[in-house]
Design a protein around this motif. Structure first.
Motif, PDB file in Angstrom:
ATOM      1  N   ILE A  93       0.835  -1.208   0.000  1.00 34.36           N
ATOM      2  CA  ILE A  93       0.000   0.000   0.000  1.00 34.36           C
ATOM      3  C   ILE A  93       0.869   1.257   0.000  1.00 34.36           C
ATOM      4  O   ILE A  93       0.664   2.171  -0.809  1.00 34.36           O
ATOM      5  CB  ILE A  93      -0.948   0.006   1.214  1.00 34.36           C
ATOM      6  N   VAL A  94       1.851   1.308   0.906  1.00 35.50           N
ATOM      7  CA  VAL A  94       2.692   2.506   1.014  1.00 35.50           C
ATOM      8  C   VAL A  94       3.537   2.696  -0.243  1.00 35.50           C
ATOM      9  O   VAL A  94       3.715   3.821  -0.724  1.00 35.50           O
ATOM     10  CB  VAL A  94       3.583   2.417   2.277  1.00 35.50           C
ATOM     11  N   LEU A  95       4.028   1.594  -0.806  1.00 36.54           N
ATOM     12  CA  LEU A  95       4.841   1.708  -2.022  1.00 36.54           C
ATOM     13  C   LEU A  95       4.011   2.137  -3.229  1.00 36.54           C
ATOM     14  O   LEU A  95       4.559   2.626  -4.232  1.00 36.54           O
ATOM     15  CB  LEU A  95       5.533   0.368  -2.319  1.00 36.54           C
ATOM     16  N   SER A  96       2.684   1.962  -3.153  1.00 37.31           N
ATOM     17  CA  SER A  96       1.795   2.389  -4.246  1.00 37.31           C
ATOM     18  C   SER A  96       1.432   3.873  -4.148  1.00 37.31           C
ATOM     19  O   SER A  96       0.774   4.405  -5.034  1.00 37.31           O
ATOM     20  CB  SER A  96       0.520   1.537  -4.254  1.00 37.31           C
ATOM     21  N   ARG A 124       3.176  10.115   0.418  1.00 41.29           N
ATOM     22  CA  ARG A 124       3.879   9.563   1.584  1.00 41.29           C
ATOM     23  C   ARG A 124       4.334  10.677   2.529  1.00 41.29           C
ATOM     24  O   ARG A 124       4.372  10.493   3.745  1.00 41.29           O
ATOM     25  CB  ARG A 124       5.085   8.719   1.127  1.00 41.29           C
ATOM     26  N   SER A 125       4.666  11.837   1.957  1.00 40.20           N
ATOM     27  CA  SER A 125       5.111  12.959   2.791  1.00 40.20           C
ATOM     28  C   SER A 125       3.952  13.735   3.394  1.00 40.20           C
ATOM     29  O   SER A 125       4.118  14.404   4.411  1.00 40.20           O
ATOM     30  CB  SER A 125       5.978  13.914   1.954  1.00 40.20           C
ATOM     31  N   ASN A 126       2.771  13.643   2.771  1.00 38.49           N
ATOM     32  CA  ASN A 126       1.589  14.356   3.253  1.00 38.49           C
ATOM     33  C   ASN A 126       0.435  13.359   3.416  1.00 38.49           C
ATOM     34  O   ASN A 126      -0.379  13.177   2.512  1.00 38.49           O
ATOM     35  CB  ASN A 126       1.205  15.458   2.263  1.00 38.49           C
ATOM     36  N   PRO A 127       0.361  12.679   4.553  1.00 35.93           N
ATOM     37  CA  PRO A 127      -0.625  11.610   4.764  1.00 35.93           C
ATOM     38  C   PRO A 127      -2.072  12.040   4.548  1.00 35.93           C
ATOM     39  O   PRO A 127      -2.913  11.197   4.202  1.00 35.93           O
ATOM     40  CB  PRO A 127      -0.384  11.203   6.221  1.00 35.93           C
ATOM     41  N   ASN A 128      -2.390  13.316   4.718  1.00 37.76           N
ATOM     42  CA  ASN A 128      -3.783  13.764   4.567  1.00 37.76           C
ATOM     43  C   ASN A 128      -4.292  13.614   3.130  1.00 37.76           C
ATOM     44  O   ASN A 128      -5.512  13.563   2.907  1.00 37.76           O
ATOM     45  CB  ASN A 128      -3.909  15.225   5.009  1.00 37.76           C
ATOM     46  N   LEU A 129      -3.389  13.537   2.162  1.00 39.42           N
ATOM     47  CA  LEU A 129      -3.802  13.450   0.758  1.00 39.42           C
ATOM     48  C   LEU A 129      -4.492  12.130   0.424  1.00 39.42           C
ATOM     49  O   LEU A 129      -5.324  12.069  -0.484  1.00 39.42           O
ATOM     50  CB  LEU A 129      -2.592  13.631  -0.169  1.00 39.42           C
ATOM     51  N   VAL A 130      -4.148  11.040   1.155  1.00 41.72           N
ATOM     52  CA  VAL A 130      -4.632   9.714   0.756  1.00 41.72           C
ATOM     53  C   VAL A 130      -6.097   9.489   1.096  1.00 41.72           C
ATOM     54  O   VAL A 130      -6.669   8.462   0.726  1.00 41.72           O
ATOM     55  CB  VAL A 130      -3.778   8.595   1.396  1.00 41.72           C
ATOM     56  N   ILE A 131      -6.748  10.429   1.787  1.00 39.59           N
ATOM     57  CA  ILE A 131      -8.181  10.260   2.075  1.00 39.59           C
ATOM     58  C   ILE A 131      -9.029  10.602   0.846  1.00 39.59           C
ATOM     59  O   ILE A 131     -10.222  10.315   0.816  1.00 39.59           O
ATOM     60  CB  ILE A 131      -8.617  11.137   3.276  1.00 39.59           C
ATOM     61  N   ARG A 153      -7.410   9.207  -5.102  1.00 35.47           N
ATOM     62  CA  ARG A 153      -6.090   8.703  -4.717  1.00 35.47           C
ATOM     63  C   ARG A 153      -6.202   7.316  -4.080  1.00 35.47           C
ATOM     64  O   ARG A 153      -5.385   6.424  -4.341  1.00 35.47           O
ATOM     65  CB  ARG A 153      -5.415   9.686  -3.749  1.00 35.47           C
ATOM     66  N   ARG A 154      -7.198   7.133  -3.245  1.00 32.93           N
ATOM     67  CA  ARG A 154      -7.385   5.840  -2.589  1.00 32.93           C
ATOM     68  C   ARG A 154      -7.622   4.738  -3.625  1.00 32.93           C
ATOM     69  O   ARG A 154      -7.040   3.649  -3.529  1.00 32.93           O
ATOM     70  CB  ARG A 154      -8.564   5.915  -1.617  1.00 32.93           C
ATOM     71  N   ALA A 155      -8.450   5.003  -4.629  1.00 32.80           N
ATOM     72  CA  ALA A 155      -8.736   4.021  -5.677  1.00 32.80           C
ATOM     73  C   ALA A 155      -7.462   3.660  -6.448  1.00 32.80           C
ATOM     74  O   ALA A 155      -7.229   2.487  -6.771  1.00 32.80           O
ATOM     75  CB  ALA A 155      -9.802   4.559  -6.620  1.00 32.80           C
ATOM     76  N   ARG A 156      -6.637   4.669  -6.720  1.00 35.24           N
ATOM     77  CA  ARG A 156      -5.405   4.406  -7.455  1.00 35.24           C
ATOM     78  C   ARG A 156      -4.440   3.563  -6.620  1.00 35.24           C
ATOM     79  O   ARG A 156      -3.781   2.648  -7.131  1.00 35.24           O
ATOM     80  CB  ARG A 156      -4.730   5.740  -7.829  1.00 35.24           C
ATOM     81  N   ILE A 157      -4.343   3.867  -5.333  1.00 38.23           N
ATOM     82  CA  ILE A 157      -3.455   3.116  -4.430  1.00 38.23           C
ATOM     83  C   ILE A 157      -3.923   1.666  -4.297  1.00 38.23           C
ATOM     84  O   ILE A 157      -3.109   0.730  -4.322  1.00 38.23           O
ATOM     85  CB  ILE A 157      -3.397   3.799  -3.044  1.00 38.23           C
ATOM     86  N   LEU A 158      -5.239   1.480  -4.203  1.00 39.68           N
ATOM     87  CA  LEU A 158      -5.784   0.123  -4.096  1.00 39.68           C
ATOM     88  C   LEU A 158      -5.476  -0.680  -5.353  1.00 39.68           C
ATOM     89  O   LEU A 158      -5.118  -1.857  -5.285  1.00 39.68           O
ATOM     90  CB  LEU A 158      -7.296   0.169  -3.859  1.00 39.68           C
ATOM     91  N   GLY A 191      -3.065  -3.885  -5.037  1.00 36.28           N
ATOM     92  CA  GLY A 191      -3.774  -5.152  -5.177  1.00 36.28           C
ATOM     93  C   GLY A 191      -4.395  -5.665  -3.889  1.00 36.28           C
ATOM     94  O   GLY A 191      -4.659  -6.861  -3.764  1.00 36.28           O
ATOM     95  N   VAL A 192      -4.653  -4.769  -2.924  1.00 34.19           N
ATOM     96  CA  VAL A 192      -5.255  -5.187  -1.659  1.00 34.19           C
ATOM     97  C   VAL A 192      -6.714  -4.743  -1.606  1.00 34.19           C
ATOM     98  O   VAL A 192      -7.196  -3.985  -2.452  1.00 34.19           O
ATOM     99  CB  VAL A 192      -4.478  -4.610  -0.461  1.00 34.19           C
ATOM    100  N   LYS A 193      -7.402  -5.221  -0.553  1.00 31.14           N
ATOM    101  CA  LYS A 193      -8.804  -4.870  -0.386  1.00 31.14           C
ATOM    102  C   LYS A 193      -8.929  -3.538   0.347  1.00 31.14           C
ATOM    103  O   LYS A 193      -8.015  -3.099   1.055  1.00 31.14           O
ATOM    104  CB  LYS A 193      -9.527  -5.962   0.399  1.00 31.14           C
TER     105      LYS A 193
END
Length: 451
Positions: free
Chosen positions: A369-372, A378-385, A389-394, A398-400
């Motif tokens: 997840i973090v490597l995606s 990674r430097s600004n954790p608030n962005l992943v909400i 971005r979440r859909a792209r990381i998932l 390849g995780v649920k």
């Protein structure tokens, strides 16, 4: 290795938690302890003397204020476990150059253990050298050469010479190279026979080693003790190295060895990697058997595997609130490097109860997840909400979605806890750290940190 024994001992002691110690209820608990030890393949005579010593220590024991009776019995059992395991750590001879002759049957892991021991001593500043004396097993010499190349330790091997000729030539060469430790990988056999013993006796007489160590597979149980006794009677041993202590065997060999043949365990193999050899500490193994973990070994492993500047930087960023997913990734990679399955065996039982059974899979998913994430995320954790971005990381990891949400929750909890710690009175924080190292009630007493 000791999971089943640990579980059964915990059940036996839990029955005494709220009772006053009497000869009757102590006897009942010790009967269960006796059955658990015998089921773990501990030698009968060792179990018998152990139970007698514990019972004698328990009867008439003064009950201390604020200490539950069951806890007092655990302390007595702990002391007796330490005693049958050897009492104190048995260190290698201080003589230099130190000559170490390794003996063992085929399949015990002797050649690999020779390399592990050499690497362990090299990390302590020694200049070890390996000598190939197994001229019978196919590819034994090549195996030792390959292992020596991996750890950058010289291996001396000679063709078409007898074992005694190899010993004389190698000893002169090792001394000319100023080796501080000389490790002799001798020939093994499928079983003990007259030829094996005769050659080992001759080689020992030629070398006069300060240490004669038997490498023994701990999975053999009481058979390992019997074999070790034969080597002790015929050749004479200064110590034993038990291999495969990380396996699924019952552990009877470790608990029976010292009391049965009066030879200390000096090292234990705890994994397949060349770094997985540890000095044997009776008190630490006793602590693990009783479900109290092995915090000292855990700390030592962390100090060996992790860079001090990395841990200091992570601690500082946690405390000042600047911890981000880059730091989280470093932490995940550190846990991977140390080995999660290994770490869980060193944690107190109460801590392992908090861990899911598939913790290694979870670590791999978290790393994916973090490597995606992008460097910015990674430097600004608030962005992943962000849903996009979440859909792209998932998709990239390849995780649920549930795995993603668990990671975010864990990350947020770490930041929240660190903020509370940073505001805490230093005296209280020191007290908590001391309690965490030696008291199982830490989590119960400080649940406010995890709300």
């Amino acid at each position: 290795m000791f999971e089943a024994l640990t579980s059964r001992l915990s059940e036996a002691f839990s029955a005494l938690t709220k009772k006053r110690l009497t000869e009757a209820n102590i006897g009942e608990a010790l009967q269960e302890v006796q059955r658990a030890l015998l089921d773990s393949d501990v030698a009968f005579e060792v179990v018998q003397s152990f139970i007698e010593d514990v019972k004698a220590a328990c009867i008439g024991q003064e009950v201390f204020k604020n200490v539950q009776p069951g806890q007092q019995v655990v302390k007595i059992v702990y002391d007796q476990l330490v005693a049958i395991l050897g009492g104190q750590q048995a260190e290698l001879d201080a003589h230099r150059p130190l000559s170490i002759m390794l003996l063992g049957l085929q399949g015990s892991g002797k050649t690999t253990t020779a390399a592990k021991l050499a690497l362990s001593l090299k990390k302590k500043g020694e200049q070890p050298i390996l000598i190939a004396c197994d001229i019978y097993r196919p590819a034994a010499v090549d195996q030792l050469k390959q292992l020596g190349h991996q750890i950058d330790i010289p291996v001396l091997a000679y063709e078409q010479l007898s074992v005694l000729e190899i010993a004389r030539k190698a000893l002169a060469e090792a001394n000319s190279r100023h080796a501080s430790v000389i490790i002799w990988d001798t020939a093994g056999r499928l079983q003990i026979d007259a030829d094996l013993m005769a050659e080992a006796k001759q080689l020992k007489a030629e070398l006069c080693p300060q240490e004669t160590l038997l490498v023994m597979d701990s999975a053999l149980g009481q058979a390992a003790v019997s074999i070790s006794k034969t080597f002790q009677d015929e050749i004479g041993l200064s110590g034993v190295i038990l291999t495969k202590l990380d396996g699924d065997a019952k552990g009877g060999a470790a608990l029976s060895m010292k009391r049965s043949i009066n030879v200390p365990i000096k090292f234990v193999g705890v994994g397949e990697k060349l770094e997985d050899l540890e000095a044997f500490y009776p008190d630490r193994l006793a602590s693990r058997i009783l479900g109290m973990g092995d915090v000292l070994t855990l700390v030592e492993k962390a100090q060996t595997e992790l860079k001090q500047e990395d841990t200091q930087r992570l601690a500082k960023r946690l405390m000042d609130g600047s911890f981000d997913f880059n730091d989280f990734l470093v932490q995940i990679q550190s846990m991977e490097k140390m080995g999660m399955s290994r770490l869980t065996r060193l944690l107190p039982q109460i801590a392992t109860l908090q861990l899911p059974s598939d913790h290694e899979t979870i670590i791999k998913h978290q790393k994916a997840i973090v490597l995606s994430m992008t460097a910015e995320e990674r430097s600004n954790p608030n962005l992943v909400i962000s849903p996009y971005r979440r859909a792209r990381i998932l998709e990239g990891s390849g995780v649920k979605i549930a795995d993603f949400n668990k990671l975010i929750k864990q990350f947020q909890m770490m930041k929240k806890t660190s903020r509370k710690l940073s505001k805490m009175d230093p005296a209280r924080l020191r007290g908590m750290m001391e309690q965490m190292g030696g008291d199982r009630s830490f989590l119960n007493n400080h649940q406010d940190l995890f709300k």
